[in-house]
Write an enzyme that holds these catalytic residues in place. Sequence first.
Site, PDB file in Angstrom:
ATOM      1  N   ASN A   8       0.874  -1.174   0.000  1.00 50.74           N
ATOM      2  CA  ASN A   8       0.000   0.000   0.000  1.00 50.74           C
ATOM      3  C   ASN A   8       0.908   1.220   0.000  1.00 50.74           C
ATOM      4  O   ASN A   8       1.450   1.601   1.035  1.00 50.74           O
ATOM      5  CB  ASN A   8      -0.907  -0.004   1.236  1.00 50.74           C
ATOM      6  CG  ASN A   8      -1.925   1.125   1.228  1.00 50.74           C
ATOM      7  OD1 ASN A   8      -1.866   2.032   0.398  1.00 50.74           O
ATOM      8  ND2 ASN A   8      -2.852   1.079   2.163  1.00 50.74           N
ATOM      9  N   LYS A  15       3.571   0.916   2.962  1.00 47.55           N
ATOM     10  CA  LYS A  15       3.126  -0.061   3.950  1.00 47.55           C
ATOM     11  C   LYS A  15       3.112  -1.429   3.282  1.00 47.55           C
ATOM     12  O   LYS A  15       2.682  -1.550   2.132  1.00 47.55           O
ATOM     13  CB  LYS A  15       1.723   0.309   4.454  1.00 47.55           C
ATOM     14  CG  LYS A  15       1.171  -0.607   5.532  1.00 47.55           C
ATOM     15  CD  LYS A  15      -0.236  -0.174   5.922  1.00 47.55           C
ATOM     16  CE  LYS A  15      -0.851  -1.107   6.949  1.00 47.55           C
ATOM     17  NZ  LYS A  15      -2.249  -0.749   7.255  1.00 47.55           N
ATOM     18  N   ARG A  89      -2.185  -2.209  -3.750  1.00 52.18           N
ATOM     19  CA  ARG A  89      -3.442  -1.489  -3.598  1.00 52.18           C
ATOM     20  C   ARG A  89      -3.396  -0.270  -4.528  1.00 52.18           C
ATOM     21  O   ARG A  89      -2.446   0.506  -4.496  1.00 52.18           O
ATOM     22  CB  ARG A  89      -3.618  -1.026  -2.162  1.00 52.18           C
ATOM     23  CG  ARG A  89      -4.893  -0.211  -1.965  1.00 52.18           C
ATOM     24  CD  ARG A  89      -4.726   0.813  -0.863  1.00 52.18           C
ATOM     25  NE  ARG A  89      -5.939   1.593  -0.676  1.00 52.18           N
ATOM     26  CZ  ARG A  89      -5.994   2.733  -0.004  1.00 52.18           C
ATOM     27  NH1 ARG A  89      -4.893   3.237   0.534  1.00 52.18           N
ATOM     28  NH2 ARG A  89      -7.116   3.384   0.133  1.00 52.18           N
ATOM     29  N   HIS A 178     -12.046   2.598  -0.826  1.00 54.65           N
ATOM     30  CA  HIS A 178     -12.023   1.656   0.300  1.00 54.65           C
ATOM     31  C   HIS A 178     -12.759   0.365  -0.032  1.00 54.65           C
ATOM     32  O   HIS A 178     -13.171  -0.379   0.863  1.00 54.65           O
ATOM     33  CB  HIS A 178     -12.660   2.266   1.563  1.00 54.65           C
ATOM     34  CG  HIS A 178     -11.941   3.445   2.116  1.00 54.65           C
ATOM     35  ND1 HIS A 178     -12.593   4.496   2.743  1.00 54.65           N
ATOM     36  CD2 HIS A 178     -10.624   3.773   2.157  1.00 54.65           C
ATOM     37  CE1 HIS A 178     -11.719   5.390   3.131  1.00 54.65           C
ATOM     38  NE2 HIS A 178     -10.511   4.981   2.788  1.00 54.65           N
ATOM     39  N   ASN A 209      -8.681   7.877   8.912  1.00 56.85           N
ATOM     40  CA  ASN A 209      -8.414   9.258   8.524  1.00 56.85           C
ATOM     41  C   ASN A 209      -9.286   9.623   7.323  1.00 56.85           C
ATOM     42  O   ASN A 209      -9.788  10.728   7.205  1.00 56.85           O
ATOM     43  CB  ASN A 209      -6.939   9.457   8.186  1.00 56.85           C
ATOM     44  CG  ASN A 209      -6.604  10.923   7.991  1.00 56.85           C
ATOM     45  OD1 ASN A 209      -6.921  11.750   8.828  1.00 56.85           O
ATOM     46  ND2 ASN A 209      -5.991  11.250   6.864  1.00 56.85           N
ATOM     47  N   ARG A 239     -10.127  15.845   5.323  1.00 56.02           N
ATOM     48  CA  ARG A 239     -11.006  16.124   4.188  1.00 56.02           C
ATOM     49  C   ARG A 239     -12.333  16.692   4.680  1.00 56.02           C
ATOM     50  O   ARG A 239     -12.863  16.267   5.699  1.00 56.02           O
ATOM     51  CB  ARG A 239     -11.269  14.857   3.370  1.00 56.02           C
ATOM     52  CG  ARG A 239     -10.044  14.273   2.689  1.00 56.02           C
ATOM     53  CD  ARG A 239     -10.458  13.090   1.823  1.00 56.02           C
ATOM     54  NE  ARG A 239      -9.320  12.461   1.181  1.00 56.02           N
ATOM     55  CZ  ARG A 239      -8.957  11.188   1.351  1.00 56.02           C
ATOM     56  NH1 ARG A 239      -9.645  10.411   2.172  1.00 56.02           N
ATOM     57  NH2 ARG A 239      -7.915  10.693   0.712  1.00 56.02           N
ATOM     58  N   ASP A 283      -6.499  13.892  14.398  1.00 59.43           N
ATOM     59  CA  ASP A 283      -6.534  12.621  15.108  1.00 59.43           C
ATOM     60  C   ASP A 283      -7.715  12.608  16.081  1.00 59.43           C
ATOM     61  O   ASP A 283      -7.809  13.457  16.966  1.00 59.43           O
ATOM     62  CB  ASP A 283      -5.223  12.421  15.865  1.00 59.43           C
ATOM     63  CG  ASP A 283      -5.067  11.004  16.408  1.00 59.43           C
ATOM     64  OD1 ASP A 283      -6.017  10.487  17.021  1.00 59.43           O
ATOM     65  OD2 ASP A 283      -3.977  10.429  16.232  1.00 59.43           O
ATOM     66  N   GLU A 383      -7.212  -5.421   4.430  1.00 54.71           N
ATOM     67  CA  GLU A 383      -7.081  -5.193   2.995  1.00 54.71           C
ATOM     68  C   GLU A 383      -5.887  -5.951   2.422  1.00 54.71           C
ATOM     69  O   GLU A 383      -5.925  -6.425   1.284  1.00 54.71           O
ATOM     70  CB  GLU A 383      -6.936  -3.694   2.726  1.00 54.71           C
ATOM     71  CG  GLU A 383      -8.189  -2.911   3.081  1.00 54.71           C
ATOM     72  CD  GLU A 383      -7.938  -1.426   3.227  1.00 54.71           C
ATOM     73  OE1 GLU A 383      -8.352  -0.678   2.335  1.00 54.71           O
ATOM     74  OE2 GLU A 383      -7.327  -1.015   4.240  1.00 54.71           O
TER      75      GLU A 383
END
Length: 397
Positions: A8, A15, A89, A178, A209, A239, A283, A383
């Site tokens: 990812n 990641k 991904r 997603h 997030n 966002r 956060d 995922e």
Amino acid sequence: MSKTIAINAGSSSLKWQLYNMPEEEVLASGLIERIGLKDSVSTVKFAGNKESETLDIHDHHQAVKILLDDLIRFEIIANYDEITGVGHRVVAGGEIFKESTIIGEKEILEIEALSALAPLHNPAHVAAIRAFEEVLPEVLNVAVFDTAFHTTMPAKAYRYPVPKAYYTENQVRKYGAHGTSHFYVSQEAAKYLGKPVEELKVITAHIGNGVSITAVDGGKSVDTSMGFTPLAGPMMGTRSGDIDPALIPYLVAERPELADAAAVVNALNKESGLLGISGKSSDMRDIIAGYEAGDEDATLAFDMYIDRLKKYISQYFGVLNGADALVFTAGVGENSAPVRQAVVEGLTWFGMELDPEKNVFGAVGEISTVDSKVKVLVIPTDEELVIARDVERLKAK
């Protein structure tokens, strides 16, 4: 026994998770942060160990080489030949990619051309794909698209009420995101409920997030909150989520620092949401701490966040004409009991009731009461596992 890496890639991060397949055994995982910046950090977790190293990593090619060399250095693999597949991904597949696909040069160029749909993501995916192709030229690369699960939406859900030519000539429509997460948790929900997914109506809430809500009917996505890009939907970490589009030209005219529409969209993506309202953090843990301390801006940020989540979840009860379960997943959805409580307390009319003894940090599975008409579940998303499975499926072909 083959080994598959699920990747990812972000603009400054990578990641990853390494699997023994088809056993689906996780051998190692890691994260490389601050790619292209000073003091990059590479972290590897394996066999109960955690190793971190700070160094300057200039680009994704160097990051991939460091990742693979660390696998050998820590004796997780003996050599590169043990790796037989890499799954990437990819956020935006547009109308070109309806399912996961083996990657060649044609596919790389098409993913790159779709960057307008996910400007923060697709260019990074391409960089990682090219890096793996250079370092592991003989290994199968597979793209797994966030948008693929949502290709089952009917036209009434994915079309925008704008002139038809905007769709036929410019591909203006809802794509969602997603999808890999929504697919995985909807399948897992069926296992928890003890019914075939084809018989269930589920609302899945991926709350991290980034935030997206999906209506899943019989295992298929029939509507989702993210739109042409991942900017649409409920309020998120940085966002804005849904706004009146007329704000864009207004802000360009009124705010000297916003030179054009692109500058406004950048602010809506990176400076808005929880961060924009609280003025302090994106956060949720910080927002809740501020809320509990009586900080007015943090309190407003929390209240707005919950308000938008309730509105989207409520409308999907209408889309599905009722639901068997609501599923919380991703960073906030999996870990924030206060967010789950606030959302469900505002939706009791639909027949949901939380068990306070179950709705705690670390909860997995059903957190609703035995009398709750609509079951409420917490299911950690995976995922990377979906990506690894798709690599094996396409490798077998």
